[in-house]
Design a protein around this motif. Structure first.
Motif, mmCIF file in Angstrom:
data_model
loop_
_atom_site.group_PDB
_atom_site.id
_atom_site.type_symbol
_atom_site.label_atom_id
_atom_site.label_comp_id
_atom_site.label_asym_id
_atom_site.label_seq_id
_atom_site.Cartn_x
_atom_site.Cartn_y
_atom_site.Cartn_z
ATOM 1 N N SER A 94 0.833 -1.196 0.000
ATOM 2 C CA SER A 94 0.000 0.000 0.000
ATOM 3 C C SER A 94 0.871 1.251 0.000
ATOM 4 O O SER A 94 1.905 1.305 0.664
ATOM 5 C CB SER A 94 -0.880 0.029 1.251
ATOM 6 O OG SER A 94 -1.883 -0.940 1.141
ATOM 7 N N HIS A 95 0.442 2.230 -0.769
ATOM 8 C CA HIS A 95 1.074 3.538 -0.780
ATOM 9 C C HIS A 95 -0.018 4.592 -0.637
ATOM 10 O O HIS A 95 -1.210 4.285 -0.763
ATOM 11 C CB HIS A 95 1.828 3.772 -2.098
ATOM 12 C CG HIS A 95 2.924 2.786 -2.361
ATOM 13 N ND1 HIS A 95 4.155 2.851 -1.762
ATOM 14 C CD2 HIS A 95 2.951 1.670 -3.148
ATOM 15 C CE1 HIS A 95 4.907 1.842 -2.178
ATOM 16 N NE2 HIS A 95 4.194 1.105 -3.023
ATOM 17 N N GLY A 96 0.403 5.812 -0.407
ATOM 18 C CA GLY A 96 -0.564 6.904 -0.336
ATOM 19 C C GLY A 96 -0.199 7.963 -1.357
ATOM 20 O O GLY A 96 0.838 8.614 -1.246
ATOM 21 N N PHE A 140 3.686 13.110 -3.218
ATOM 22 C CA PHE A 140 4.342 12.422 -2.105
ATOM 23 C C PHE A 140 3.597 11.129 -1.788
ATOM 24 O O PHE A 140 2.403 11.011 -2.080
ATOM 25 C CB PHE A 140 4.337 13.283 -0.836
ATOM 26 C CG PHE A 140 5.261 14.474 -0.909
ATOM 27 C CD1 PHE A 140 6.639 14.298 -0.887
ATOM 28 C CD2 PHE A 140 4.754 15.752 -0.994
ATOM 29 C CE1 PHE A 140 7.487 15.392 -0.957
ATOM 30 C CE2 PHE A 140 5.591 16.847 -1.065
ATOM 31 C CZ PHE A 140 6.961 16.669 -1.042
ATOM 32 N N CYS A 141 4.316 10.214 -1.158
ATOM 33 C CA CYS A 141 3.663 9.017 -0.626
ATOM 34 C C CYS A 141 3.257 9.321 0.814
ATOM 35 O O CYS A 141 4.051 9.825 1.597
ATOM 36 C CB CYS A 141 4.598 7.810 -0.676
ATOM 37 S SG CYS A 141 3.802 6.311 -0.041
ATOM 38 N N MET A 142 2.022 9.027 1.104
ATOM 39 C CA MET A 142 1.465 9.361 2.418
ATOM 40 C C MET A 142 1.418 8.168 3.361
ATOM 41 O O MET A 142 0.884 8.272 4.452
ATOM 42 C CB MET A 142 0.038 9.894 2.253
ATOM 43 C CG MET A 142 -0.056 11.160 1.473
ATOM 44 S SD MET A 142 0.353 12.584 2.452
ATOM 45 C CE MET A 142 -1.217 12.865 3.249
ATOM 46 N N GLU A 143 1.912 7.035 2.888
ATOM 47 C CA GLU A 143 1.828 5.853 3.746
ATOM 48 C C GLU A 143 3.197 5.191 3.811
ATOM 49 O O GLU A 143 3.782 4.894 2.761
ATOM 50 C CB GLU A 143 0.780 4.880 3.175
ATOM 51 C CG GLU A 143 0.513 3.727 4.104
ATOM 52 C CD GLU A 143 -0.759 2.986 3.742
ATOM 53 O OE1 GLU A 143 -1.704 3.609 3.194
ATOM 54 O OE2 GLU A 143 -0.807 1.780 4.001
ATOM 55 N N TYR A 144 3.669 4.971 5.020
ATOM 56 C CA TYR A 144 5.004 4.376 5.153
ATOM 57 C C TYR A 144 5.039 3.027 4.448
ATOM 58 O O TYR A 144 4.230 2.148 4.735
ATOM 59 C CB TYR A 144 5.389 4.221 6.624
ATOM 60 C CG TYR A 144 6.771 3.662 6.764
ATOM 61 C CD1 TYR A 144 7.884 4.449 6.494
ATOM 62 C CD2 TYR A 144 6.977 2.327 7.097
ATOM 63 C CE1 TYR A 144 9.166 3.936 6.568
ATOM 64 C CE2 TYR A 144 8.251 1.800 7.186
ATOM 65 C CZ TYR A 144 9.345 2.614 6.920
ATOM 66 O OH TYR A 144 10.601 2.091 6.985
ATOM 67 N N CYS A 145 5.983 2.890 3.503
ATOM 68 C CA CYS A 145 5.987 1.703 2.649
ATOM 69 C C CYS A 145 7.365 1.048 2.585
ATOM 70 O O CYS A 145 7.629 0.252 1.706
ATOM 71 C CB CYS A 145 5.504 2.082 1.257
ATOM 72 S SG CYS A 145 6.437 3.429 0.525
ATOM 73 N N GLY A 146 8.235 1.403 3.502
ATOM 74 C CA GLY A 146 9.548 0.766 3.509
ATOM 75 C C GLY A 146 10.650 1.795 3.700
ATOM 76 O O GLY A 146 10.383 2.983 3.889
ATOM 77 N N ALA A 183 12.790 3.350 1.886
ATOM 78 C CA ALA A 183 12.980 4.528 1.020
ATOM 79 C C ALA A 183 11.647 5.240 0.760
ATOM 80 O O ALA A 183 11.490 5.919 -0.252
ATOM 81 C CB ALA A 183 13.640 4.118 -0.288
ATOM 82 N N HIS A 184 10.742 5.085 1.676
ATOM 83 C CA HIS A 184 9.429 5.744 1.556
ATOM 84 C C HIS A 184 9.563 7.247 1.318
ATOM 85 O O HIS A 184 8.850 7.825 0.497
ATOM 86 C CB HIS A 184 8.633 5.458 2.829
ATOM 87 C CG HIS A 184 7.535 6.411 3.114
ATOM 88 N ND1 HIS A 184 6.374 6.429 2.384
ATOM 89 C CD2 HIS A 184 7.421 7.392 4.038
ATOM 90 C CE1 HIS A 184 5.583 7.389 2.864
ATOM 91 N NE2 HIS A 184 6.197 7.979 3.857
ATOM 92 N N HIS A 185 10.515 7.863 2.025
ATOM 93 C CA HIS A 185 10.698 9.311 1.910
ATOM 94 C C HIS A 185 11.121 9.739 0.513
ATOM 95 O O HIS A 185 10.994 10.898 0.152
ATOM 96 C CB HIS A 185 11.743 9.772 2.939
ATOM 97 C CG HIS A 185 13.083 9.143 2.710
ATOM 98 N ND1 HIS A 185 13.396 7.865 3.114
ATOM 99 C CD2 HIS A 185 14.183 9.613 2.069
ATOM 100 C CE1 HIS A 185 14.635 7.578 2.747
ATOM 101 N NE2 HIS A 185 15.134 8.617 2.118
ATOM 102 N N ASP A 186 11.670 8.794 -0.255
ATOM 103 C CA ASP A 186 12.136 9.097 -1.612
ATOM 104 C C ASP A 186 11.019 8.996 -2.637
ATOM 105 O O ASP A 186 11.220 9.283 -3.811
ATOM 106 C CB ASP A 186 13.233 8.099 -2.008
ATOM 107 C CG ASP A 186 14.590 8.766 -2.048
ATOM 108 O OD1 ASP A 186 14.643 9.997 -1.842
ATOM 109 O OD2 ASP A 186 15.577 8.051 -2.291
ATOM 110 N N MET A 187 9.868 8.601 -2.227
ATOM 111 C CA MET A 187 8.776 8.335 -3.165
ATOM 112 C C MET A 187 8.054 9.634 -3.519
ATOM 113 O O MET A 187 6.916 9.855 -3.129
ATOM 114 C CB MET A 187 7.807 7.317 -2.548
ATOM 115 C CG MET A 187 7.312 6.329 -3.561
ATOM 116 S SD MET A 187 6.442 5.002 -2.798
ATOM 117 C CE MET A 187 5.184 4.773 -4.054
ATOM 118 N N THR A 188 8.761 10.466 -4.243
ATOM 119 C CA THR A 188 8.207 11.766 -4.630
ATOM 120 C C THR A 188 8.228 11.885 -6.156
ATOM 121 O O THR A 188 8.962 11.158 -6.843
ATOM 122 C CB THR A 188 9.033 12.912 -4.035
ATOM 123 O OG1 THR A 188 10.338 12.856 -4.589
ATOM 124 C CG2 THR A 188 9.118 12.804 -2.523
HETATM 125 CU CU LIG Z 1 5.500 5.354 1.090
#
Ligand SMILES: [Cu+2]
Length: 170
Positions: A110-112, A149-155, A157-162
């Motif tokens: 899941s991602h946001g 941005f990704c709003m759901e912690y997904c691992g 490198a979640h912070h890089d999901m832009t």
């Molecule tokens: Cu994420």
């Protein structure tokens, strides 16, 4: 574990029910004073008042449903796919003033999906869920760069999901 929780809950519910029944049986055997009926009436009024207040606050604080998904020939359809840890967006240039429907999916967890304007204000968001395509619509009123941005912690490198989309004047 589930059995333990279930058993504990049942025992506690029976204890609460026993206390309730005990209280009911005691209140019927009053000492004959005139205070009991007045207290009962006050309790009834308070109970109804609390119910009415609770219903009013609940209904009054309900927010309208999120924007309906736009449909029609003039709708710009954008396919968004989240994967650890990037977005794949099939159309990154979007006309201003036209309704855009984001069709959001994920290939893994899941991602946001969230779109922010230049002032870091969240404009629209939806969860990306395995096995589903979630749709959300938005009409951009101002040309410019918008950030994803990704709003759901997904691992890790979640912070890089832009990512970015560009809204342009027609
Ligand atoms: Cu994420």
């Amino acid at each position: 574990m589930h059995q333990t929780v279930l058993f504990t809950s049942l025992v506690l519910m029976m204890a609460v029910a026993a206390i309730f029944l005990f209280s009911l049986s005691r209140s019927g055997a009053g000492d004959g004073s005139k205070k009991a009926p007045k207290l009962g009436a006050l309790r009834f009024v308070l109970f109804i008042g609390a119910l009415v207040l609770g219903a009013a606050v609940s209904i009054g604080s309900l927010r309208p449903w999120p924007r309906a998904v736009a449909a029609g020939a003039d709708v710009v359809s954008v396919k968004v796919t989240g994967s650890q840890w990037s977005w794949e967006i099939d159309r990154k240039t979007i006309p201003v003033g036209k309704p855009v429907t984001f069709n959001i999916a994920t290939t893994d967890v899941s991602h946001g999906f969230a779109v922010y304007d230049a002032g870091d204000q969240l404009l629209v968001q939806s969860q990306a869920m395995p096995g589903y395509i979630n749709r959300v619509s938005y009409t951009f009123r101002t040309a410019g760069k918008y950030r994803i941005f990704c709003m759901e912690y997904c691992g890790v490198a979640h912070h890089d999901m832009t990512d970015e989309i560009l809204v342009v004047a027609q």
